[in-house]
Design an enzyme around this catalytic site. Structure first.
Site, PDB file in Angstrom:
ATOM      1  N   LYS A 319      33.495  33.520  43.619  1.00  0.00           N
ATOM      2  CA  LYS A 319      34.330  32.867  44.229  1.00  0.00           C
ATOM      3  C   LYS A 319      33.677  31.751  45.258  1.00  0.00           C
ATOM      4  O   LYS A 319      31.925  32.528  44.985  1.00  0.00           O
ATOM      5  CB  LYS A 319      34.445  33.375  45.366  1.00  0.00           C
ATOM      6  CG  LYS A 319      35.893  33.854  44.786  1.00  0.00           C
ATOM      7  CD  LYS A 319      37.361  34.387  45.878  1.00  0.00           C
ATOM      8  CE  LYS A 319      38.586  34.842  45.665  1.00  0.00           C
ATOM      9  NZ  LYS A 319      39.727  35.717  45.874  1.00  0.00           N
ATOM     10  N   ARG A 354      39.609  43.526  43.112  1.00  0.00           N
ATOM     11  CA  ARG A 354      39.917  42.298  41.713  1.00  0.00           C
ATOM     12  C   ARG A 354      38.966  41.730  40.951  1.00  0.00           C
ATOM     13  O   ARG A 354      38.351  40.866  42.200  1.00  0.00           O
ATOM     14  CB  ARG A 354      40.987  41.825  41.828  1.00  0.00           C
ATOM     15  CG  ARG A 354      41.661  40.791  41.323  1.00  0.00           C
ATOM     16  CD  ARG A 354      43.055  39.805  41.996  1.00  0.00           C
ATOM     17  NE  ARG A 354      43.814  38.972  41.214  1.00  0.00           N
ATOM     18  CZ  ARG A 354      43.457  37.491  40.243  1.00  0.00           C
ATOM     19  NH1 ARG A 354      42.004  36.955  41.120  1.00  0.00           N
ATOM     20  NH2 ARG A 354      44.194  37.082  39.780  1.00  0.00           N
TER      21      ARG A 354
END
Length: 388
Positions: A319, A354
């Protein structure tokens, strides 16, 4: 929104020895009077961002509530404080799966591999999606993740990156269902990453055993009733707005407290809709409607989310905030930051991560988990081995 008090445990390490806990309480009736009673009993209380933060032996806090409002208030406070402290001190249970062996979330961290069946995901759009070789390309990519050590394969057909355009249900079904069906036929544990009831139903009928929903059921009013009917586990995530607007909704007074309270409220709502707590995984939504600082604060305070009493899932992989902190522009080059953040999450109590980079993450979380549990007992190694 319920009127029941919410207790977030900041620290309860001394409680088993009879010591105090540090607790943040929201929606506490007669809070000021209880604070005064806590102080009279030589506890400490402060108002921080609209929450009463108390450092006291939990039983004394409950007694203080009883002195203020009698048995009814004592029971109300005890019914919030005691389960939260017990959850913070304890371990989550394994996550039951329909017709399959449970996920071992009570014993060790579980790694969820990301299978983006999309052309536009932020870090790997198109990698596992070839319209001319569908679903074969996605199935190959997913099985490689399973071979690398992924416990669950999370298949999604709609990007949720900031600014992403929505995908209609027919297209999402076309992308997702053949992949789920093929992976289930291979014996893989499959999760479907969707906000749509029709996609969730079709994916579960094709073999998916878990629904991972970034919207907390707010995009499609039929999704949560559908999940309740299907009886599968559900990942509840915090989000404001939608992928197109979420980064315009990043104003928080206390991001940790506000995200925690949202998840606590939503857990109650899910239960009323027929989704039992035992089937829910909670996710603070790192990267969704948060700034880089918010994401780092959530990582720093992850341990507190275990007082919700449910397995905690964290998704930081590749991210943008990791790129800003680590000085890495390209999403695909954020391996080190992704692995470090996954290890930090596991060390703080996360039971699911995840990720895109499965093999590297599996190594990291095994080390993080072994360090966090060193000296407990010898069961952890067998837990990994049994499910490898």
């Amino acid at each position: 929104m319920s009127d029941t008090p919410i207790t977030r445990v900041e620290d309860a390490a001394l409680v088993p020895a009879g010591g105090p806990a540090r607790l943040a309480l929201s929606r506490l009736p007669r809070a000021q009077a209880i604070a005064d009673a806590v102080a009279a009993a030589r506890g400490v209380s402060n108002w921080i961002d609209g929450r009463l933060v108390v450092t006291a032996v939990p039983s004394r806090l409950i007694d203080a509530a009883g002195r203020v409002g009698g048995r009814e208030l004592a029971d109300l406070v005890g019914g919030s404080v005691e389960p939260a402290v017990a959850a913070w001190l304890g371990e989550p249970t394994d996550l039951a799966l329909p017709g399959r062996e449970a996920l071992p979330t009570g014993r060790r961290p579980v790694v969820m591999g990301i299978v983006n069946v999309t052309p536009d995901s932020f870090s790997d759009g198109g990698t596992a999606y070839d319209p001319d070789d569908h679903p074969a390309a996605a199935v190959r990519a997913a099985l490689a993740l399973r071979e690398a050590g992924a416990d669950v394969l999370d298949v999604g057909g709609e990007s949720t990156r900031p600014g992403a355009e929505p995908v209609d249900a027919d297209e999402e079904l076309r992308r997702v269902v053949p992949v789920v069906e093929a992976l289930a036929a291979e014996g893989a544990l499959v999760s479907v990453d969707t906000t749509k009831a029709v996609v969730a139903r079709a994916a579960v009928e094709a073999g998916a055993v878990l629904v991972n929903d970034v919207s907390a059921g707010t995009f499609d009013p039929q999704l949560l009733p559908t999940v309740a009917e299907l009886g599968v586990p559900y990942v509840l995530m915090h989000l404001r707005g939608n992928p197109g607007t979420m980064q315009d909704q990043t104003e928080y007074t206390d991001v940790v407290g506000e995200v925690f309270d949202f998840l606590a409220d939503r857990l109650d709502q899910l239960e009323r809709l027929g989704i039992p707590r035992e089937l829910v995984v909670v996710d603070p939504g790192i990267g969704f409607a948060k700034t880089a600082t918010h994401n780092l604060l959530l990582l720093r305070h992850l341990r507190e989310f275990t007082s919700l009493g449910r397995p905690l899932m964290v998704g930081t992989s590749r991210k943008s905030f990791l790129g800003r902190v680590g000085g890495v522009e390209e999403a695909g080059d954020r391996l080190v930051g992704s692995v470090v953040s996954a290890a930090l999450a596991v060390a703080a109590g996360s039971r699911m991560v995840r990720v895109h980079d499965v093999a590297e993450t599996v190594q990291a979380v095994r080390v993080a988990h072994a360090t966090a549990t060193a000296g407990d007992d010898d069961a952890e190694e067998s837990a990994w081995t049994a499910s490898s």
